[in-house]
Every structure is written in C-alpha cells, then in structure tokens.
Design a protein around this motif. Structure first.
Motif, mmCIF file in Angstrom:
data_model
loop_
_atom_site.group_PDB
_atom_site.id
_atom_site.type_symbol
_atom_site.label_atom_id
_atom_site.label_comp_id
_atom_site.label_asym_id
_atom_site.label_seq_id
_atom_site.Cartn_x
_atom_site.Cartn_y
_atom_site.Cartn_z
ATOM 1 N N PHE A 102 43.287 44.492 34.733
ATOM 2 C CA PHE A 102 44.487 45.064 34.130
ATOM 3 C C PHE A 102 44.402 46.581 33.924
ATOM 4 N N PRO A 103 43.256 47.132 33.498
ATOM 5 C CA PRO A 103 43.188 48.600 33.438
ATOM 6 C C PRO A 103 43.326 49.265 34.818
ATOM 7 N N ARG A 128 35.699 53.493 35.410
ATOM 8 C CA ARG A 128 36.036 52.262 34.680
ATOM 9 C C ARG A 128 35.238 51.069 35.203
ATOM 10 N N LEU A 140 38.088 38.882 36.190
ATOM 11 C CA LEU A 140 37.723 39.744 35.070
ATOM 12 C C LEU A 140 38.956 40.514 34.608
ATOM 13 N N PRO A 141 39.691 39.975 33.638
ATOM 14 C CA PRO A 141 40.910 40.657 33.199
ATOM 15 C C PRO A 141 40.650 42.034 32.610
ATOM 16 N N HIS A 142 39.466 42.234 31.997
ATOM 17 C CA HIS A 142 39.164 43.540 31.407
ATOM 18 C C HIS A 142 38.910 44.602 32.481
ATOM 19 N N GLN A 143 38.716 44.188 33.734
ATOM 20 C CA GLN A 143 38.639 45.145 34.827
ATOM 21 C C GLN A 143 39.974 45.221 35.564
#
Length: 151
Positions: free
Chosen positions: A78-79, A110, A73-76
C-alpha cells in the motif's frame, strides 16, 4: 493450468489490443517501435498460453486462489501503491526526471534497499532512459508545469 493463468493471459492480450489500437493513432513513422514491442509482448503471451495449455493436459485446471495472496505484505504494497499515485501527479508538475528520482529513491528506501544500491540503480535507470529516449529515439520526456513555467 492454474486459474490465475487465465486472468494473466487475458490481461496481457487486452493490453496488447489496447496498445495496438492506441498505436494506430500515431504517425506512421512513430508506429514502428511500439508495434515491435506489442508483437514481442503478444508473442511471449502466446508462448505462455501454449505452455499453460500443455501443463493443463497433465494437471488439469487447478484453483490457486488460496495461494494467490500467500505472503502478501500490505505494509509494503500500500505505501508503494501510494507512492506510485504520487509519482503520476509529480510527473505532471515537476517532470519525468525529478519525479523518477524521487519515486525510485523513496520506493527502494521503503523496501529497505541499501543506500549504495539505491544510488547505483537510480543512476543506471536514468542513464538508460536518457540514452534510449533522448539520444537514440529523440523523444522529449515530460518536463512538467514547473519547468514549463521557468522556461
């Protein structure tokens, strides 16, 4: 045995060696606890190695590269990676406890954790760290430039 197991085992042994070398630079009295942790980590890695070698006799060497990033899950990721880098900088400027509170709250928020769970988790971790390092081991954690300037 999966190909990724070879990398994990190699990485863990490298960490043990690196920390072992770094530990030799500490005073003799301060080497006891890190040495214990390194031995435990190396022992667990060796157990994992034995388990994977036994499994490799049954299954052979299996490539799991295709499955390695399945569900990534890149949206989890990278942040959280960005927050970890900011956390490292904040440690230097505002110290361990305030930076850790900010980091934990922001990362857990997040990841869509409930606010009550965020509060309990953050308080429990900070209490555990405080008791372990400040009271039992009598180690001062990073105060940060801001608090050094105020004192």
């Amino acid at each position: 045995m999966k190909k990724s197991d070879i990398g994990v085992i190699s990485f863990m042994y490298a960490i043990c060696i690196w920390f072992g070398v770094m530990n030799m630079h500490l005073p003799a009295d301060a080497q006891i606890y890190p040495r214990f942790i390194i031995i435990v980590l190396a022992s667990l890695t060796t157990l994992y190695l034995v388990k994977t070698l036994i499994a490799s006799r049954k299954q052979g060497l299996v490539s799991d590269i295709v499955l390695l990033f399945k569900g990534f899950l890149p949206h989890q990721f990278f942040p959280v990676l960005g927050l970890a880098l900011v956390y490292l900088a904040l440690l230097f400027f505002i110290g361990f406890y305030p930076a850790t509170v900010l980091f934990m709250v922001l990362v857990l928020w997040r990841l869509k954790i409930k606010p009550v769970t965020i509060g309990i988790t953050t308080a429990a971790i900070l209490a555990l760290v405080f008791v372990t390092f400040n009271l039992v081991l009598k180690v001062n954690l990073i105060r940060g430039l801001l608090f050094d300037a105020l004192l």
